[in-house]
Design a protein around this motif. Structure first.
Motif, PDB file in Angstrom:
ATOM      1  N   ASN A 189      29.420 -33.828  73.425  1.00  0.00           N
ATOM      2  CA  ASN A 189      30.276 -32.636  73.510  1.00  0.00           C
ATOM      3  C   ASN A 189      31.416 -32.696  72.492  1.00  0.00           C
ATOM      4  O   ASN A 189      31.735 -31.698  71.836  1.00  0.00           O
ATOM      5  N   VAL A 190      32.027 -33.879  72.334  1.00  0.00           N
ATOM      6  CA  VAL A 190      33.117 -34.035  71.378  1.00  0.00           C
ATOM      7  C   VAL A 190      32.614 -33.821  69.944  1.00  0.00           C
ATOM      8  O   VAL A 190      33.252 -33.128  69.144  1.00  0.00           O
ATOM      9  N   LEU A 191      31.474 -34.398  69.617  1.00  0.00           N
ATOM     10  CA  LEU A 191      30.939 -34.254  68.265  1.00  0.00           C
ATOM     11  C   LEU A 191      30.534 -32.815  67.975  1.00  0.00           C
ATOM     12  O   LEU A 191      30.760 -32.308  66.861  1.00  0.00           O
ATOM     13  N   GLU A 192      29.930 -32.145  68.959  1.00  0.00           N
ATOM     14  CA  GLU A 192      29.583 -30.729  68.775  1.00  0.00           C
ATOM     15  C   GLU A 192      30.833 -29.900  68.478  1.00  0.00           C
ATOM     16  O   GLU A 192      30.833 -29.046  67.578  1.00  0.00           O
ATOM     17  N   THR A 193      31.883 -30.124  69.249  1.00  0.00           N
ATOM     18  CA  THR A 193      33.126 -29.377  69.057  1.00  0.00           C
ATOM     19  C   THR A 193      33.707 -29.644  67.680  1.00  0.00           C
ATOM     20  O   THR A 193      34.164 -28.717  66.991  1.00  0.00           O
ATOM     21  N   TYR A 194      33.689 -30.886  67.237  1.00  0.00           N
ATOM     22  CA  TYR A 194      34.235 -31.229  65.928  1.00  0.00           C
ATOM     23  C   TYR A 194      33.448 -30.542  64.816  1.00  0.00           C
ATOM     24  O   TYR A 194      34.037 -30.012  63.855  1.00  0.00           O
ATOM     25  N   ILE A 195      32.124 -30.535  64.917  1.00  0.00           N
ATOM     26  CA  ILE A 195      31.295 -29.877  63.896  1.00  0.00           C
ATOM     27  C   ILE A 195      31.620 -28.395  63.829  1.00  0.00           C
ATOM     28  O   ILE A 195      31.752 -27.805  62.749  1.00  0.00           O
ATOM     29  N   THR A 196      31.782 -27.768  64.991  1.00  0.00           N
ATOM     30  CA  THR A 196      32.098 -26.340  65.039  1.00  0.00           C
ATOM     31  C   THR A 196      33.443 -26.054  64.376  1.00  0.00           C
ATOM     32  O   THR A 196      33.571 -25.119  63.572  1.00  0.00           O
ATOM     33  N   LEU A 197      34.457 -26.850  64.683  1.00  0.00           N
ATOM     34  CA  LEU A 197      35.787 -26.621  64.122  1.00  0.00           C
ATOM     35  C   LEU A 197      35.843 -26.963  62.635  1.00  0.00           C
ATOM     36  O   LEU A 197      36.516 -26.275  61.854  1.00  0.00           O
ATOM     37  N   ALA A 198      35.151 -28.023  62.236  1.00  0.00           N
ATOM     38  CA  ALA A 198      35.185 -28.439  60.831  1.00  0.00           C
ATOM     39  C   ALA A 198      34.272 -27.592  59.961  1.00  0.00           C
ATOM     40  O   ALA A 198      34.452 -27.530  58.739  1.00  0.00           O
TER      41      ALA A 198
END
Length: 522
Positions: A189-198
């Motif tokens: 979940n954390v990695l998915e969120t980071y990819i979306t924001l970045a």
């Protein structure tokens, strides 16, 4: 007029002051060179590097005990050559009489090295729960601890998070599996969120310290989902939630590892050393092929045999040695040695394994795309592709059957066994007499082998001439499709004192590395 000018000047001064304050308030953020990591950043990435080195230890002596002489022997990939060394005689995993200094490293090495760095990363980060670097550390921790708990059973998984004492309270394997699945979900979940924001799947600052995927977070997500699938299949016979975990893993938007390009493997060139198996084969002369894997692959005319092993020097044929047999290092000319290169990557998980896990899902009737046969054969195809082996079609359609093991051809005499490996830890004693070899092939007859029983695995050396071991009993070499057989029952050391948890949960499931073949498709 002067009064109004004073007011205007004060207002302008206040505006300038506010502007100055607003700029200096974010000075560190806006005036930091994005290509120059901070001291904290460098420390965090160094800790992540160290964690990667300890999923499968890259230090050769640690690797030897944690991985090679334990899982390599029990998985029947490798046999060992050290009978003249008393320490090896009394401490070998293959003899089921493991000395303390051999039994401890599979627990102490990963627990100490993984958790010390994991705690350091958490301490450095301001908000570790939402930081993608902590998410990577969580995935690496699960990759390492899954191996540890499958060997040891209960371990202090959560209790070591704030405690550097290896005697921290242990938690049941059932609880540990639950914690690992929970940590994988959160990390994804954390990695998915980071990819979306970045707006990008690749993080440049991670590339220099990520020796598995070079900063590609999407591949880390697929690896995490694949680990989740592996965990689910390991508990498929004991957990009512296993089906849900497995289906969640394969249905995730990023999916699981399905291509060899996504294999999780460590680039050993970054360790300033070579592949540790290379040390054992070329420098230590400690290891050669096991009888089971060679016999099985020869039975089915498997083209991958030449990718896994080199022919024996003595006759340019492929031969394996019985695991647990006495075989001094000079015997290596009789047997096939693992084919290794100095920069072979250390495999953590590959696409072939994932395909086999999905085939097991299909056997169980769970929701997965493809039937068991198709998924199983896809696993074999991916294995052929990984090792660049040819003739996949003829292999998959072949009708060959398993054959019996046979010794390397020789006319050298061999000594009678001297003690049973099931009694204590005393080294074997030399006997004064030896059984003559069969005139047909230089090996004792099957009848004499049966009379001698299991102690024939332990041999003394008579004279200065090396002797190959006696033939392996036919019943010990049964090749069955790996992915389609019934889920294995928990495997434990028979000499250990079993616990309820160890009987119910998968307490020994050695994993193969890139240089350690793994019988994909056999």
């Amino acid at each position: 007029m002067r009064k109004y000018m004073n007011i205007i000047n004060r207002l302008l001064f206040g505006a300038v002051a506010l502007a100055a304050l607003s700029c200096t308030g974010n000075f560190e953020t806006y005036n930091r060179n994005p290509d120059q990591p901070s001291t904290i950043d460098r420390d965090v990435w160094n800790y992540i590097k160290s964690m990667q080195y300890n999923v499968i230890p890259t230090v050769k002596n640690q690797y030897q005990i944690v991985e090679n002489v334990s899982g390599g022997a029990y998985g029947r990939y490798f046999a060992y050559a050290k009978s003249t060394d008393a320490g090896w005689n009394t401490g070998m995993f293959a003899f089921y009489r493991i000395a303390n200094d051999w039994a401890n490293p599979p627990y102490e090495v990963p627990m100490t090295n993984i958790y010390s760095n994991w705690r350091a990363i958490k301490a450095e980060l301001e908000e570790p729960e939402d930081d993608y670097r902590m998410a990577l550390a969580q995935i690496i921790r699960v990759a390492a601890m899954q191996r540890v708990t499958d060997i040891q059973g209960p371990i202090p998984y959560r209790t070591m998070e704030n405690n550097d004492d290896l005697t921290a309270p242990y938690q049941s394997q059932e609880a540990v599996y639950g914690f690992m699945l929970e940590d994988l979900d959160h990390a994804v979940n954390v990695l998915e969120t980071y990819i979306t924001l970045a707006g990008s799947e690749v993080v440049e600052e991670a590339a220099s310290a990520d020796y598995v995927y070079n900063g590609n977070l999407a591949k880390w997500i697929r690896f995490a989902n694949s680990l989740k699938l592996r965990l689910a299949m390991r508990i498929s016979n004991v957990s009512p939630d296993a089906e849900r975990y497995a289906e969640e893993a394969v249905a995730h938007p990023y999916g699981v590892i399905e291509s060899n390009a996504d294999n999780a493997s460590l680039d050993v060139s970054q360790t300033n050393d070579q592949n540790p198996l290379r040390w054992l084969v070329e420098d230590y002369s400690d290891v050669h092929a096991a009888a089971e894997i060679v016999t099985c692959m020869k039975s089915f005319d498997d083209p991958r045999l030449s990718k896994y092993f080199n022919p024996a020097v003595r006759d340019s044929e492929y031969h394996g040695s019985r695991v647990g047999a006495y075989s001094p290092s000079q015997w290596k000319d009789y047997y096939s040695l693992p084919k290794t290169n100095a920069l072979d990557r250390l495999m953590w998980m590959n696409a072939a394994e994932v395909a086999f896990l999905k085939a097991e899902m299909a056997v169980n009737g769970w929701d997965v795309t493809g039937d068991a046969k198709t998924l199983y054969e896809e696993g074999i195809r991916l294995s052929f592709e990984q090792y660049q082996a040819e003739n996949y079609t003829s292999y998959i359609t072949g009708t060959a059957a398993p054959t019996a093991y046979s010794d390397p051809p020789t006319t050298i005499r061999r000594a009678r066994p001297t003690a049973s490996p099931s009694h204590g830890t005393a080294p074997f004693r030399r006997k004064s007499s030896a059984r003559r070899s069969s005139p047909r092939n230089g090996s004792p007859s099957i009848r004499s082998e049966r009379r001698r029983g299991p102690s024939s695995a332990a041999r003394d050396i008579r004279g200065s001439t090396p002797r190959p071991p006696a033939p392996m009993p036919r019943t010990s070499l049964t090749c069955r499709p790996k992915a389609l057989r019934e889920s294995p029952s928990p495997r434990t050391n028979r000499r250990a004192t079993p616990t309820t948890t160890m009987r119910r949960w998968p307490c020994w499931a050695p994993a193969a590395t890139s240089s350690e073949p793994g019988c994909g498709g056999m």
